[in-house]
Design a protein around this motif. Structure first.
Motif, PDB file in Angstrom:
ATOM      1  N   ALA A   1       0.834  -1.209   0.000  1.00  0.00           N
ATOM      2  CA  ALA A   1       0.000   0.000   0.000  1.00  0.00           C
ATOM      3  C   ALA A   1       0.869   1.260   0.000  1.00  0.00           C
ATOM      4  N   ASN A   2       1.944   1.229   0.777  1.00  0.00           N
ATOM      5  CA  ASN A   2       2.825   2.398   0.826  1.00  0.00           C
ATOM      6  C   ASN A   2       3.579   2.594  -0.487  1.00  0.00           C
ATOM      7  N   ALA A   3       4.013   1.494  -1.085  1.00  0.00           N
ATOM      8  CA  ALA A   3       4.698   1.601  -2.382  1.00  0.00           C
ATOM      9  C   ALA A   3       3.738   2.153  -3.440  1.00  0.00           C
ATOM     10  N   TRP A   4       2.472   1.743  -3.377  1.00  0.00           N
ATOM     11  CA  TRP A   4       1.476   2.247  -4.329  1.00  0.00           C
ATOM     12  C   TRP A   4       1.233   3.746  -4.114  1.00  0.00           C
ATOM     13  N   ALA A   5       1.171   4.147  -2.850  1.00  0.00           N
ATOM     14  CA  ALA A   5       0.957   5.576  -2.562  1.00  0.00           C
ATOM     15  C   ALA A   5       2.107   6.399  -3.138  1.00  0.00           C
ATOM     16  N   VAL A   6       3.332   5.913  -2.969  1.00  0.00           N
ATOM     17  CA  VAL A   6       4.502   6.613  -3.525  1.00  0.00           C
ATOM     18  C   VAL A   6       4.379   6.683  -5.044  1.00  0.00           C
ATOM     19  N   ALA A   7       4.063   5.553  -5.665  1.00  0.00           N
ATOM     20  CA  ALA A   7       3.988   5.497  -7.135  1.00  0.00           C
ATOM     21  C   ALA A   7       2.908   6.434  -7.671  1.00  0.00           C
TER      22      ALA A   7
ATOM     23  N   GLU B   1       0.932  10.078  -3.895  1.00  0.00           N
ATOM     24  CA  GLU B   1       0.079  10.422  -2.761  1.00  0.00           C
ATOM     25  C   GLU B   1       0.944  10.569  -1.507  1.00  0.00           C
ATOM     26  N   SER B   2       0.562  11.490  -0.631  1.00  0.00           N
ATOM     27  CA  SER B   2       1.435  11.807   0.510  1.00  0.00           C
ATOM     28  C   SER B   2       1.161  10.939   1.736  1.00  0.00           C
ATOM     29  N   HIS B   3      -0.023  10.292   1.803  1.00  0.00           N
ATOM     30  CA  HIS B   3      -0.324   9.517   3.007  1.00  0.00           C
ATOM     31  C   HIS B   3       0.477   8.210   3.023  1.00  0.00           C
ATOM     32  N   ARG B   4       0.741   7.711   4.233  1.00  0.00           N
ATOM     33  CA  ARG B   4       1.413   6.424   4.408  1.00  0.00           C
ATOM     34  C   ARG B   4       0.638   5.626   5.440  1.00  0.00           C
TER      35      ARG B   4
END
Ligand SMILES: O=C(O)CCC(=O)C(=O)O
Ligand SMILES: [Fe+2]
Length: 229
Positions: A85-91, A94-97
């Protein structure tokens, strides 16, 4: 849960937005969960799908405390899925983690007013189906969820295939049928996922559903990681 190859699963999720976990639950656990459906005291609400035009069939949301196996599944699957989920947010820029443990994430849901548990049991009979949808229950969205098939295709029911549809930008939708046997799980993207393109990642919208049950009875356990408002 210990035998799950999370590394391989993370790779499949990045590539396809869906991954199967064969035999996550044994037949006895599937039967025990299936039988809970009649135990109305374990649930906070019941939804008759045709009343909301969600499809045909019904489901029940578990109440707290969740059955041990469901609670254990949420806790064990969350940390490796939070990495995805965090890797997807980065890609996706998106700023949330997502925090490292499910307990931490539930605190965040609570702060957003999402306090009601979302794990659910679904029951479908002949002619029932689940329309394409996304399981969103508030601003807090954990982007991956799990479904476990509790009945055996061919023996307990016919039809009733789990499907995922991808909507890619400026392209026609693509469907994927995920064949499951009793006890198998599918991990899949709730609402969107990044796909690597020539100029960085682009966003693909995802929906899931179940094709018509032709005969028999089909039960499934849904494990969603965000709670509901
Ligand atoms: O019955 C199924 O396989 C799908 C259930 C579902 O929509 C879910 O678990 O979110
Ligand atoms: Fe769903």
């Amino acid at each position: 849960m210990n035998r799950v190859d999370w590394r391989a699963l993370q790779g499949e999720l990045d590539a396809d937005g869906v991954a199967r976990i064969p035999a996550l639950l044994d037949a006895a656990s599937c039967e025990t969960l299936r039988r809970l459906y009649a135990d109305t005291g374990r649930f906070r609400s019941r939804v008759i799908m045709q009343r909301h035009h969600y499809g045909r069939g019904e489901y029940r949301y578990f109440d707290d405390p969740l059955p041990d196996v469901v609670q254990a599944l949420r806790e064990a699957a969350y940390p490796p899925l939070a990495m995805v989920a965090n890797a997807w947010a980065v890609a996706l820029g998106e700023s949330h983690r997502y925090p490292p443990t499910h307990a931490d994430y539930i605190e965040r849901c609570r702060a957003a007013g999402q306090t009601r548990p979302t794990p659910l049991l679904l029951r479908y009979g002949a002619g029932d189906y689940n329309c394409l949808h996304q399981d969103l229950y508030g601003e807090q969205v954990f982007p991956l969820q799990i479904v476990i098939l509790l009945s055996e295709p061919g023996r307990d029911f016919e039809g009733g295939e789990f499907v995922l549809v991808e909507q890619r930008p400026r392209m026609q939708s693509r469907v994927r049928v995920v064949r499951l046997q009793q006890g198998d799980a599918a991990v899949f993207a709730v609402n969107r996922r990044p796909v690597a393109g020539a100029r960085g990642a682009y966003r693909v919208a995802m929906r899931h559903g179940v094709s018509r049950i032709e005969s028999g009875e089909r039960f499934a356990l849904g494990v969603i990681f965000h709670d509901a408002a």
